[in-house]
Design a protein around this motif. Structure first.
Motif, short mmCIF file in Angstrom:
data_model
loop_
_atom_site.label_atom_id
_atom_site.label_comp_id
_atom_site.label_asym_id
_atom_site.label_seq_id
_atom_site.Cartn_x
_atom_site.Cartn_y
_atom_site.Cartn_z
N TRP A 41 2.45 10.23 -8.39
CA TRP A 41 1.87 9.04 -7.78
C TRP A 41 0.87 9.48 -6.70
CZ3 TRP A 41 6.73 10.83 -6.67
CH2 TRP A 41 7.11 10.95 -5.33
N THR A 42 0.46 8.56 -5.88
CA THR A 42 -0.61 8.79 -4.91
C THR A 42 -0.27 9.89 -3.91
OG1 THR A 42 -1.22 6.47 -5.09
CG2 THR A 42 -2.05 7.65 -3.17
N ARG A 43 -1.27 10.75 -3.64
CA ARG A 43 -1.17 11.74 -2.57
C ARG A 43 -2.15 11.36 -1.45
NH1 ARG A 43 -0.22 17.90 -4.21
NH2 ARG A 43 0.70 17.71 -6.29
N ASP A 44 -1.81 11.78 -0.23
CA ASP A 44 -2.74 11.55 0.87
C ASP A 44 -3.83 12.63 0.86
OD1 ASP A 44 -1.85 13.86 2.20
OD2 ASP A 44 -0.78 12.78 3.77
N PRO A 45 -4.85 12.50 1.71
CA PRO A 45 -5.96 13.47 1.70
C PRO A 45 -5.52 14.90 1.99
CG PRO A 45 -6.64 11.47 2.83
CD PRO A 45 -5.17 11.34 2.59
N LYS A 46 -4.36 15.10 2.58
CA LYS A 46 -3.86 16.44 2.87
C LYS A 46 -2.96 16.97 1.75
CE LYS A 46 -5.67 16.36 7.04
NZ LYS A 46 -6.85 17.18 7.40
N TRP A 51 -5.50 2.54 8.00
CA TRP A 51 -4.67 3.74 7.87
C TRP A 51 -4.92 4.44 6.54
CZ3 TRP A 51 0.19 4.14 4.87
CH2 TRP A 51 0.80 5.40 5.02
N ILE A 52 -4.85 3.69 5.46
CA ILE A 52 -4.95 4.28 4.13
C ILE A 52 -6.38 4.76 3.84
CG2 ILE A 52 -5.58 2.41 2.53
CD1 ILE A 52 -2.33 4.42 2.23
N SER A 53 -7.36 4.27 4.61
CA SER A 53 -8.75 4.70 4.45
C SER A 53 -9.08 5.93 5.29
CB SER A 53 -9.70 3.56 4.84
OG SER A 53 -9.51 2.42 4.02
N SER A 54 -8.16 6.34 6.15
CA SER A 54 -8.42 7.48 7.02
C SER A 54 -8.31 8.79 6.23
CB SER A 54 -7.43 7.49 8.19
OG SER A 54 -6.13 7.86 7.75
#
Length: 229
Positions: free
Chosen positions: A128-133, A64-67
């Protein structure tokens, strides 16, 4: 944290209620090939980990986190239950909830956390961390200091109040600390984003032993940090 922000958003009229459907509150985050039934998932289903979708935690977390689309990945997972049914622990559910709040309020999670919790509690909330979007991760990796964690524990202990100011509606704290489901792993009850113990503790549990806990009847507020290694 996301649960507290949801309660504040509902109080401000930015979300109608916990019964609001995902398709109503944030239709733009639902991919065209989402799993059938996703549009009917309610905010309450997400904040109680009862979305019905197969988990993105545990063995599924890495994929999931690698998508390249964390929200889409979570909403394309097969139904492993029914919305509002049993608890399926999944970081993706909380991430989708955080994204829905971002769409509903027009503010990203960092801004919401800083203005609606950080400022009134006088705590620092670093990015903190953001997703690719570009959506901030709704499930973990928020780097709060132990002092900040303790202030949130005090907030929970005192019914949403801190130093005389009602920061989170007391009605939301009361609703959040009613058992809605039960963890199949720990056996603890679960409310709106909080684990609930038989001895009266309200608990947020982070990876590796990071814990925010409050026990109103014993007038306790506790913050614990641990080294996961």
């Amino acid at each position: 944290i996301v649960s507290l922000l949801l309660g504040i958003a509902i109080d401000r009229g930015e979300a109608s209620s916990v019964d609001a459907r995902l398709a109503t509150i944030a239709p733009t985050i639902i991919p065209s090939d989402a799993t059938p039934g996703v549009e009917d998932i309610m905010l309450e289903d997400l904040v109680t980990m009862r979305a019905g979708l197969a988990a993105t935690s545990g063995p599924e977390y890495g994929a999931w986190i690698s998508s390249d689309d964390w929200i889409g990945y979570a909403l394309r997972r097969p139904m492993d239950g029914r919305p509002g049914g049993r608890m399926i622990y999944s970081t993706g559910s909380t991430h989708v909830l955080g994204a829905a709040l971002t769409v509903a309020t027009g503010e990203d999670l960092l801004t919401l956390a800083r203005t609606r919790l950080g400022a009134p509690l006088n705590i620092e909330i670093p990015p903190w961390t953001r997703d690719p979007k570009g959506f901030y991760l709704g499930g973990n990796e928020m780097a709060l200091s132990p002092q900040a964690m303790l202030k949130i524990a005090i907030l929970m202990r005192d019914g949403g109040r801190f130093e005389g100011e009602q920061i989170v509606p007391k009605g939301w704290i009361d609703a959040s600390t009613q058992a809605r489901t039960r963890s199949p792993w720990s056996g603890m009850d679960y409310g709106y984003g909080w684990f609930l113990t038989e001895t009266g503790f309200i608990v947020a549990r982070g990876y590796g032993g990071q814990i925010i806990a409050a026990n109103p009847s014993h007038k306790l507020a506790v913050a614990l940090t641990s080294d996961p290694d």
